[in-house]
Motif scaffolding. Structure first.
Motif, mmCIF file in Angstrom:
data_model
loop_
_atom_site.group_PDB
_atom_site.id
_atom_site.type_symbol
_atom_site.label_atom_id
_atom_site.label_comp_id
_atom_site.label_asym_id
_atom_site.label_seq_id
_atom_site.Cartn_x
_atom_site.Cartn_y
_atom_site.Cartn_z
ATOM 1 N N ALA A 56 0.827 -1.204 0.000
ATOM 2 C CA ALA A 56 0.000 0.000 0.000
ATOM 3 C C ALA A 56 0.861 1.254 0.000
ATOM 4 N N ASP A 57 0.419 2.242 -0.763
ATOM 5 C CA ASP A 57 0.970 3.590 -0.676
ATOM 6 C C ASP A 57 -0.002 4.356 0.205
ATOM 7 N N ILE A 58 0.488 4.845 1.341
ATOM 8 C CA ILE A 58 -0.382 5.486 2.323
ATOM 9 C C ILE A 58 0.106 6.898 2.603
ATOM 10 N N ASP A 59 -0.821 7.852 2.568
ATOM 11 C CA ASP A 59 -0.517 9.217 2.989
ATOM 12 C C ASP A 59 -0.476 9.184 4.519
ATOM 13 N N PRO A 60 0.686 9.354 5.129
ATOM 14 C CA PRO A 60 0.782 9.218 6.584
ATOM 15 C C PRO A 60 0.052 10.311 7.357
ATOM 16 N N VAL A 61 -0.242 11.431 6.729
ATOM 17 C CA VAL A 61 -0.936 12.517 7.405
ATOM 18 C C VAL A 61 -2.435 12.244 7.479
ATOM 19 N N THR A 62 -3.035 11.898 6.352
ATOM 20 C CA THR A 62 -4.486 11.689 6.303
ATOM 21 C C THR A 62 -4.878 10.223 6.440
ATOM 22 N N ARG A 63 -3.908 9.338 6.300
ATOM 23 C CA ARG A 63 -4.119 7.880 6.303
ATOM 24 C C ARG A 63 -4.936 7.414 5.110
ATOM 25 N N ALA A 64 -4.958 8.217 4.071
ATOM 26 C CA ALA A 64 -5.624 7.811 2.838
ATOM 27 C C ALA A 64 -4.754 6.799 2.110
ATOM 28 N N VAL A 65 -5.373 5.758 1.604
ATOM 29 C CA VAL A 65 -4.671 4.750 0.825
ATOM 30 C C VAL A 65 -4.699 5.195 -0.629
ATOM 31 N N GLU A 66 -3.527 5.471 -1.178
ATOM 32 C CA GLU A 66 -3.433 5.998 -2.536
ATOM 33 C C GLU A 66 -3.251 4.890 -3.561
ATOM 34 N N ALA A 67 -2.762 3.731 -3.150
ATOM 35 C CA ALA A 67 -2.608 2.573 -4.027
ATOM 36 C C ALA A 67 -2.601 1.346 -3.132
ATOM 37 N N LEU A 68 -3.170 0.236 -3.638
ATOM 38 C CA LEU A 68 -3.256 -0.971 -2.807
ATOM 39 C C LEU A 68 -3.296 -2.213 -3.674
ATOM 40 N N LEU A 69 -2.492 -3.193 -3.297
ATOM 41 C CA LEU A 69 -2.548 -4.526 -3.880
ATOM 42 C C LEU A 69 -2.677 -5.526 -2.736
ATOM 43 N N VAL A 70 -3.560 -6.499 -2.904
ATOM 44 C CA VAL A 70 -3.713 -7.587 -1.942
ATOM 45 C C VAL A 70 -3.397 -8.868 -2.692
ATOM 46 N N ASP A 71 -2.363 -9.545 -2.259
ATOM 47 C CA ASP A 71 -1.886 -10.743 -2.963
ATOM 48 C C ASP A 71 -1.658 -10.456 -4.444
ATOM 49 N N GLY A 72 -1.147 -9.265 -4.747
ATOM 50 C CA GLY A 72 -0.798 -8.892 -6.114
ATOM 51 C C GLY A 72 -1.944 -8.395 -6.969
ATOM 52 N N ALA A 73 -3.142 -8.275 -6.411
ATOM 53 C CA ALA A 73 -4.303 -7.846 -7.193
ATOM 54 C C ALA A 73 -4.985 -6.648 -6.542
ATOM 55 N N GLU A 74 -5.696 -5.875 -7.364
ATOM 56 C CA GLU A 74 -6.496 -4.766 -6.840
ATOM 57 C C GLU A 74 -7.731 -5.315 -6.147
ATOM 58 N N LEU A 75 -8.357 -4.491 -5.323
ATOM 59 C CA LEU A 75 -9.573 -4.916 -4.622
ATOM 60 C C LEU A 75 -10.730 -5.091 -5.592
ATOM 61 N N ASP A 76 -11.576 -6.061 -5.301
ATOM 62 C CA ASP A 76 -12.807 -6.251 -6.066
ATOM 63 C C ASP A 76 -13.791 -5.144 -5.714
ATOM 64 N N TYR A 77 -14.743 -4.910 -6.617
ATOM 65 C CA TYR A 77 -15.813 -3.964 -6.330
ATOM 66 C C TYR A 77 -16.576 -4.434 -5.101
ATOM 67 N N GLY A 78 -17.041 -3.489 -4.308
ATOM 68 C CA GLY A 78 -17.784 -3.827 -3.101
ATOM 69 C C GLY A 78 -16.910 -3.960 -1.876
ATOM 70 N N LEU A 79 -15.607 -3.819 -2.060
ATOM 71 C CA LEU A 79 -14.689 -3.864 -0.918
ATOM 72 C C LEU A 79 -14.042 -2.499 -0.746
ATOM 73 N N THR A 80 -13.704 -2.197 0.477
ATOM 74 C CA THR A 80 -13.044 -0.938 0.799
ATOM 75 C C THR A 80 -11.918 -1.239 1.779
ATOM 76 N N VAL A 81 -11.071 -0.265 2.003
ATOM 77 C CA VAL A 81 -9.932 -0.459 2.901
ATOM 78 C C VAL A 81 -9.913 0.656 3.928
ATOM 79 N N ARG A 82 -9.500 0.309 5.115
ATOM 80 C CA ARG A 82 -9.385 1.288 6.204
ATOM 81 C C ARG A 82 -8.018 1.113 6.863
ATOM 82 N N VAL A 83 -7.379 2.228 7.187
ATOM 83 C CA VAL A 83 -6.083 2.215 7.865
ATOM 84 C C VAL A 83 -6.313 2.448 9.355
#
Length: 89
Positions: A56-83
């Motif tokens: 994950a590329d994470i903005d450490p100030v806002t904790r916004a996730v700017e890029a994310l791979l899970v097991d080498g793949a992007e998230l499926d629709y209907g899923l979200t991520v929280r830091v």
């Protein structure tokens, strides 16, 4: 010396999960990971964090996730991520 956090917790959640309670979010997570700073920047320009199959590329100030791979793949629709703080996992 950097002020960026060395570690975060990542929660992958169904999109319908609401609220800011990290304990409740952790209970409904379908995947969680503790990611550590790599010392590099991702393509987004934000610090890169890696661990437990998550990158994950994470903005450490806002904790916004700017890029994310899970097991080498992007998230499926209907899923979200929280830091969250890593010690919450």
């Amino acid at each position: 010396m950097s002020n960026e956090p060395e570690r975060f917790g990542i929660l992958v959640l169904p999109e319908h999960v609401e609220g800011d309670d990290p304990v409740a979010a952790a209970d409904t997570a379908i995947r969680s990971a503790v990611v550590d700073a790599t010392g590099r920047r991702g393509a987004s320009g934000y610090p890169r964090y890696v661990g437990d199959g998550v990158e994950a590329d994470i903005d450490p100030v806002t904790r916004a996730v700017e890029a994310l791979l899970v097991d080498g793949a992007e998230l499926d629709y209907g899923l979200t991520v929280r830091v969250v703080d890593a010690d919450r996992l």
